[in-house]
Design an enzyme around this catalytic site. Structure first.
Site, PDB file in Angstrom:
ATOM      1  N   LYS A  16       1.107  -1.484   0.256  1.00 33.49           N
ATOM      2  CA  LYS A  16      -0.363   0.133   0.032  1.00 33.49           C
ATOM      3  C   LYS A  16       1.025   1.266  -0.259  1.00 33.49           C
ATOM      4  CE  LYS A  16       1.304   2.138   3.771  1.00 33.49           C
ATOM      5  NZ  LYS A  16       1.555   2.889   4.712  1.00 33.49           N
ATOM      6  N   ASP A 146      -3.206  -2.079   9.080  1.00 28.76           N
ATOM      7  CA  ASP A 146      -3.116  -1.516   7.465  1.00 28.76           C
ATOM      8  C   ASP A 146      -3.919  -2.945   6.781  1.00 28.76           C
ATOM      9  OD1 ASP A 146      -1.869   0.880   7.369  1.00 28.76           O
ATOM     10  OD2 ASP A 146       0.175   0.627   7.385  1.00 28.76           O
TER      11      ASP A 146
END
Ligand code: ATP
Length: 303
Positions: A16, A146
């Site tokens: 990410k 995350d």
């Protein structure tokens, strides 16, 4: 009790980046509230799960990624994910997990979280659990801020600690140069530096800029370049001043935007298209390992 229905399952999950990372003042529980726009990019970790006599984990890397700091014990996020899902689904058969890392370690690219997300989906598939999506996301959030985004992928807003994920509408594909650095950075150290830098200041509640959401919806790369940002960047640059030099070199080489990825030290350079990204990467290779990646890509997928 569900039993394994397959001999092995491999799942690939993406790295990410934070197109925008808004950080609020530290809460009583020590966490900072975040408002972030995530994008999943085309660097991947692959986790393979097989039924085994005992729980175990191994890790190798594609390319020249250093995995020597990845723990190979119960603290490994992939193993923690497998054990959490087993407990939740009433599974007692252990698995052996293998991680093939294509995401630089401790680079602000959430590589460990990608391993966790991939392991959740791999074990869910191996054990035939068919855990409802909402429950899988809830388990992912327990593993780390995350990890839910590793399952969702694409472009998404993250709130809370980043674990409350809502998909964002986007059009098109963006080309990034990802400049990695062999010396990782500790996320807690960067937050400590952020606290010191902002001590005594009143910090507003973090928000994702409306211009960024509009840019993604319109597929407008120049508008996106004008709206990316990272509140942790001053702290990361204070800890590693040499990153500012690399960022300037990327801008001088005509990158549309340069920013630190998450807590760093990876730096991101937004480019017009793949050809442009190649040119920028050529210049940046003097500053570290410059790889091309595109986003958005999908979240964790069974291979
Ligand atoms: P963070 O999630 O803290 O922002 P990051 O994105 O910068 O981290 P990661 O690659 O997730 O970077 O690594 C963070 C730390 O976790 C490093 O110390 C790394 O060695 C360790 N790590 C990496 N992969 C795993 C894993 N599968 N399980 C547990 N720890 C891991």
């Amino acid at each position: 009790m569900p039993e394994p229905v397959l001999a092995e399952v491999s799942v690939r999950a993406p790295a990410k980046i934070n197109l925008h990372l808004g950080v609020g003042p530290v809460r009583a529980d020590g966490f900072h509230p975040l408002a972030t726009a995530y994008q999943a990019i085309s660097l991947f970790s692959t986790v393979t799960a097989r039924p085994a006599e005992e729980w175990s984990i191994t890790c190798t890397a594609s390319d020249d990624i250093d995995v020597s700091s990845v723990p190979l014990d119960d603290s490994n996020l992939a193993l923690r994910a497998a054990r959490l899902l087993a407990e939740h689904g009433g599974v007692t058969t252990p698995v052996s997990l293998h991680i093939d890392k294509g995401i630089p370690v401790a680079g602000g690219l959430a590589g460990g979280s990608a391993d966790g997300a991939a392991a959740l989906l791999a074990c869910d598939t191996l054990w035939g659990l068919r855990t409802p999506r909402a429950q899988l996301l809830e388990l992912a959030g327990r593993l780390g801020s995350d990890v839910p985004f590793g399952l969702v992928g694409g472009s998404a807003a993250g709130h809370g600690r980043g674990e409350v994920v809502t998909e964002l509408g986007d059009v098109g594909t963006y080309d990034w140069v990802v400049l990695t650095n062999p010396r990782g950075m500790s996320t807690p150290a960067v937050y400590a530096e952020f606290d010191e830098l902002t001590d005594g200041q009143s910090i507003p509640d973090p928000e994702i800029p409306a211009e960024l959401i509009d840019a993604l919806a319109a597929g407008d790369v120049r508008a996106l370049a004008g709206s990316v940002g990272n509140d942790l960047q001053p702290a990361s640059l204070r800890l590693r001043p040499e990153l500012a030099e690399a960022m300037q070199a990327g801008l001088d080489a005509s990158a549309l935007a340069a920013l630190v990825s998450g807590s760093g030290p990876t730096c991101l350079f937004l480019c017009e298209d793949t050809g442009h990204a190649r040119q920028v990467a050529d210049v940046l290779s003097a500053y570290g390992r410059a790889v091309l990646a595109s986003g958005p890509v999908s979240g964790a997928r069974v291979l």
